[in-house]
Design a protein around this motif. Structure first.
Motif, PDB file in Angstrom:
ATOM      1  N   LEU A 199       0.962  -1.202  -0.170  1.00 34.21           N
ATOM      2  CA  LEU A 199      -0.031   0.034  -0.079  1.00 34.21           C
ATOM      3  C   LEU A 199       0.696   1.250   0.001  1.00 34.21           C
ATOM      4  O   LEU A 199       0.609   2.466  -0.728  1.00 34.21           O
ATOM      5  CB  LEU A 199      -0.866   0.103   1.238  1.00 34.21           C
ATOM      6  N   TYR A 200       1.866   1.243   0.679  1.00 33.45           N
ATOM      7  CA  TYR A 200       2.759   2.349   0.725  1.00 33.45           C
ATOM      8  C   TYR A 200       3.570   2.553  -0.472  1.00 33.45           C
ATOM      9  O   TYR A 200       3.685   3.969  -1.127  1.00 33.45           O
ATOM     10  CB  TYR A 200       3.810   2.292   1.925  1.00 33.45           C
ATOM     11  N   ALA A 201       4.061   1.546  -1.000  1.00 38.46           N
ATOM     12  CA  ALA A 201       4.801   1.635  -2.296  1.00 38.46           C
ATOM     13  C   ALA A 201       3.723   2.098  -3.462  1.00 38.46           C
ATOM     14  O   ALA A 201       4.358   2.749  -4.371  1.00 38.46           O
ATOM     15  CB  ALA A 201       5.261   0.337  -2.660  1.00 38.46           C
ATOM     16  N   MET A 202       2.645   1.460  -3.480  1.00 39.64           N
ATOM     17  CA  MET A 202       1.606   2.120  -4.327  1.00 39.64           C
ATOM     18  C   MET A 202       1.257   3.489  -4.335  1.00 39.64           C
ATOM     19  O   MET A 202       0.412   4.021  -5.301  1.00 39.64           O
ATOM     20  CB  MET A 202       0.400   1.072  -4.245  1.00 39.64           C
ATOM     21  N   GLY A 203       1.242   3.955  -3.022  1.00 35.54           N
ATOM     22  CA  GLY A 203       0.707   5.370  -2.834  1.00 35.54           C
ATOM     23  C   GLY A 203      -0.559   5.207  -2.781  1.00 35.54           C
ATOM     24  O   GLY A 203      -1.337   6.210  -3.278  1.00 35.54           O
ATOM     25  N   PHE A 204      -1.074   4.337  -2.038  1.00 39.70           N
ATOM     26  CA  PHE A 204      -2.750   4.038  -2.068  1.00 39.70           C
ATOM     27  C   PHE A 204      -3.463   5.097  -1.324  1.00 39.70           C
ATOM     28  O   PHE A 204      -3.009   5.441  -0.188  1.00 39.70           O
ATOM     29  CB  PHE A 204      -2.846   2.511  -1.241  1.00 39.70           C
ATOM     30  N   ASN A 205      -4.460   5.642  -1.805  1.00 36.16           N
ATOM     31  CA  ASN A 205      -5.366   6.622  -1.296  1.00 36.16           C
ATOM     32  C   ASN A 205      -6.251   5.979  -0.186  1.00 36.16           C
ATOM     33  O   ASN A 205      -7.150   5.226  -0.675  1.00 36.16           O
ATOM     34  CB  ASN A 205      -6.017   7.392  -2.392  1.00 36.16           C
ATOM     35  N   PRO A 206      -6.122   6.104   0.834  1.00 35.30           N
ATOM     36  CA  PRO A 206      -6.869   5.524   1.933  1.00 35.30           C
ATOM     37  C   PRO A 206      -8.255   6.459   2.346  1.00 35.30           C
ATOM     38  O   PRO A 206      -9.121   5.933   3.196  1.00 35.30           O
ATOM     39  CB  PRO A 206      -5.998   5.678   3.225  1.00 35.30           C
ATOM     40  N   VAL A 207      -8.494   7.336   1.717  1.00 33.91           N
ATOM     41  CA  VAL A 207      -9.628   8.335   2.025  1.00 33.91           C
ATOM     42  C   VAL A 207     -10.893   7.855   1.377  1.00 33.91           C
ATOM     43  O   VAL A 207     -10.953   8.099   0.086  1.00 33.91           O
ATOM     44  CB  VAL A 207      -9.403   9.845   1.673  1.00 33.91           C
ATOM     45  N   ALA A 208     -11.735   7.379   1.840  1.00 36.20           N
ATOM     46  CA  ALA A 208     -13.188   7.188   1.421  1.00 36.20           C
ATOM     47  C   ALA A 208     -13.884   8.346   1.455  1.00 36.20           C
ATOM     48  O   ALA A 208     -14.162   9.081   2.273  1.00 36.20           O
ATOM     49  CB  ALA A 208     -14.000   6.096   2.324  1.00 36.20           C
ATOM     50  N   SER A 209     -14.432   8.590   0.072  1.00 37.98           N
ATOM     51  CA  SER A 209     -14.860  10.034  -0.178  1.00 37.98           C
ATOM     52  C   SER A 209     -16.022  10.096  -1.263  1.00 37.98           C
ATOM     53  O   SER A 209     -16.070   9.041  -1.969  1.00 37.98           O
ATOM     54  CB  SER A 209     -14.273  11.207  -0.343  1.00 37.98           C
ATOM     55  N   ALA A 210     -16.839  10.970  -1.514  1.00 33.13           N
ATOM     56  CA  ALA A 210     -17.746  10.928  -2.661  1.00 33.13           C
ATOM     57  C   ALA A 210     -16.802  10.893  -4.039  1.00 33.13           C
ATOM     58  O   ALA A 210     -17.393  10.579  -5.110  1.00 33.13           O
ATOM     59  CB  ALA A 210     -18.616  12.210  -2.568  1.00 33.13           C
ATOM     60  N   ASP A 211     -15.524  11.291  -4.010  1.00 35.38           N
ATOM     61  CA  ASP A 211     -14.824  11.284  -4.963  1.00 35.38           C
ATOM     62  C   ASP A 211     -14.520   9.927  -5.667  1.00 35.38           C
ATOM     63  O   ASP A 211     -14.081   9.729  -6.804  1.00 35.38           O
ATOM     64  CB  ASP A 211     -13.257  11.900  -4.903  1.00 35.38           C
ATOM     65  N   ASP A 212     -14.799   8.762  -4.820  1.00 29.45           N
ATOM     66  CA  ASP A 212     -14.779   7.322  -5.362  1.00 29.45           C
ATOM     67  C   ASP A 212     -15.721   7.120  -6.126  1.00 29.45           C
ATOM     68  O   ASP A 212     -15.776   5.799  -6.725  1.00 29.45           O
ATOM     69  CB  ASP A 212     -14.811   6.396  -3.997  1.00 29.45           C
ATOM     70  N   PHE A 213     -16.611   7.986  -6.793  1.00 30.50           N
ATOM     71  CA  PHE A 213     -17.843   7.416  -7.564  1.00 30.50           C
ATOM     72  C   PHE A 213     -18.076   8.410  -8.662  1.00 30.50           C
ATOM     73  O   PHE A 213     -17.685   9.784  -8.407  1.00 30.50           O
ATOM     74  CB  PHE A 213     -19.043   7.280  -6.694  1.00 30.50           C
ATOM     75  N   GLY A 214     -18.069   7.812  -9.795  1.00 30.31           N
ATOM     76  CA  GLY A 214     -18.498   8.622 -10.979  1.00 30.31           C
ATOM     77  C   GLY A 214     -20.027   9.215 -10.770  1.00 30.31           C
ATOM     78  O   GLY A 214     -20.295  10.191 -10.143  1.00 30.31           O
ATOM     79  N   THR A 215     -20.786   8.671 -11.809  1.00 30.49           N
ATOM     80  CA  THR A 215     -22.297   9.087 -11.378  1.00 30.49           C
ATOM     81  C   THR A 215     -22.851   8.474 -10.121  1.00 30.49           C
ATOM     82  O   THR A 215     -22.554   7.569  -9.612  1.00 30.49           O
ATOM     83  CB  THR A 215     -23.092   8.451 -12.412  1.00 30.49           C
ATOM     84  N   ARG A 216     -23.515   9.332  -9.485  1.00 27.02           N
ATOM     85  CA  ARG A 216     -23.957   9.102  -8.007  1.00 27.02           C
ATOM     86  C   ARG A 216     -25.458   8.625  -7.947  1.00 27.02           C
ATOM     87  O   ARG A 216     -26.397   9.128  -8.855  1.00 27.02           O
ATOM     88  CB  ARG A 216     -23.841  10.449  -7.268  1.00 27.02           C
ATOM     89  N   ALA A 217     -25.678   7.619  -7.189  1.00 28.60           N
ATOM     90  CA  ALA A 217     -27.191   7.399  -6.767  1.00 28.60           C
ATOM     91  C   ALA A 217     -27.935   8.641  -6.285  1.00 28.60           C
ATOM     92  O   ALA A 217     -28.929   8.869  -6.533  1.00 28.60           O
ATOM     93  CB  ALA A 217     -27.340   6.352  -6.095  1.00 28.60           C
ATOM     94  N   TYR A 244     -26.117  14.062  -1.331  1.00 30.12           N
ATOM     95  CA  TYR A 244     -25.961  13.494  -0.178  1.00 30.12           C
ATOM     96  C   TYR A 244     -25.300  11.838  -0.175  1.00 30.12           C
ATOM     97  O   TYR A 244     -26.009  11.076  -0.788  1.00 30.12           O
ATOM     98  CB  TYR A 244     -27.303  13.315   0.940  1.00 30.12           C
ATOM     99  N   CYS A 245     -24.103  11.812   0.332  1.00 25.11           N
ATOM    100  CA  CYS A 245     -23.269  10.473   0.135  1.00 25.11           C
ATOM    101  C   CYS A 245     -23.496   9.665   1.092  1.00 25.11           C
ATOM    102  O   CYS A 245     -22.863   9.977   2.485  1.00 25.11           O
ATOM    103  CB  CYS A 245     -21.779  10.863  -0.156  1.00 25.11           C
ATOM    104  N   VAL A 246     -24.200   8.715   1.075  1.00 27.01           N
ATOM    105  CA  VAL A 246     -24.246   7.320   1.880  1.00 27.01           C
ATOM    106  C   VAL A 246     -23.375   6.441   1.284  1.00 27.01           C
ATOM    107  O   VAL A 246     -23.586   5.781   0.175  1.00 27.01           O
ATOM    108  CB  VAL A 246     -25.608   6.674   2.170  1.00 27.01           C
ATOM    109  N   TYR A 247     -22.075   6.191   1.837  1.00 30.65           N
ATOM    110  CA  TYR A 247     -20.897   5.613   1.158  1.00 30.65           C
ATOM    111  C   TYR A 247     -21.223   4.372   0.548  1.00 30.65           C
ATOM    112  O   TYR A 247     -20.837   3.864  -0.185  1.00 30.65           O
ATOM    113  CB  TYR A 247     -19.526   5.822   2.000  1.00 30.65           C
TER     114      TYR A 247
END
Length: 236
Positions: A39-57, A61-64
């Protein structure tokens, strides 16, 4: 067997990294297919957010978890999540390898859990514990820590390590249906002699060669509960 090793340590020369490398080598030498998410070598992004989705349901209001389901079903979930989820879904054995930080996982690994254990394919509704999306697969945690084993005895200053790991072993791995094996622990790592570290590696190699034969830890089964999740006949 297909294996996914998720490794979360910031130092490539650490003993924790040696555990990861040992697992990869032993399992590949035995003829298994092994993938590694460093994960560190990959530079993995650990932050869950609305940016994780393209079109939204629900764009307002983001219910993850609900957006995870929508994004997975419609193919609009972020590509880094999709790649890691595919690794997870095709593995037969998941290894989480990390140092204990503040009685828990490093934040980057917690972020991998938050983002990659996607509602829908991994869990959801009554699909948890032995009905979870990853039932039939196995998991083991390998970890390092600075404390001594006696500090984590039942009468030790910290209490049993199992209690600290419960959110991970039961609330995460068992919850999504995995058969969870007894963790492998390397104690007091920064302070022990190199000979002790070599003994840890030898013990880890031995564990790796027999994982398929080990009985999993015991966690709740939905077969012992009714539709409202009350125990059947007092069983748990």
């Amino acid at each position: 067997m297909k294996v996914l090793v998720v490794h979360a340590h910031p130092e490539p020369q650490s003993f924790c990294a040696a555990l990861k490398t040992t697992a990869v080598n032993v399992l590949r030498d035995a003829g298994n297919e092994v993938e590694v998410s460093d994960l560190y070598a990959m530079g993995f992004n650990p932050v869950a957010s609305a940016d994780d989705f393209g079109t939204r349901a629900n764009a307002g209001y983001c219910v993850y978890a609900l957006e995870q389901r929508h994004g997975f079903a419609n193919g609009t979930i972020r590509s880094d999540i999709k790649v890691e989820l595919e690794k997870l879904m095709r593995c037969d054995l998941l290894i989480l390898n990390f140092p204990l930080f503040w009685f828990s996982t490093p934040a980057i690994l917690k972020g991998w859990i938050d983002r990659i254990l996607v509602s829908g394919p991994v869990y959801g509704g009554m699909r948890f514990y032995d009905r979870g999306g990853l039932r039939g697969k196995r998991a083991i945690v390998s970890l390092t820590l600075g404390g001594q084993a006696r500090m984590f005895a039942s009468d030790g200053i910290h209490g049993p390590l199992e209690g600290m790991l419960r959110p991970l072993l039961q609330g995460t791995l068992a919850y999504i249906g995995l058969d969870v094996l007894e963790p492998f622990v390397a104690w007091h790592v920064p302070y022990v002699a190199n000979e002790v570290r070599l003994e840890y590696l030898a013990a880890w190699r031995n564990r790796l060669s027999s994982l398929a034969m080990e009985p999993p830890l015991s966690f709740p089964s939905l077969d012992n509960f009714d539709e409202s999740l009350r125990p059947l006949n007092g069983r748990t």
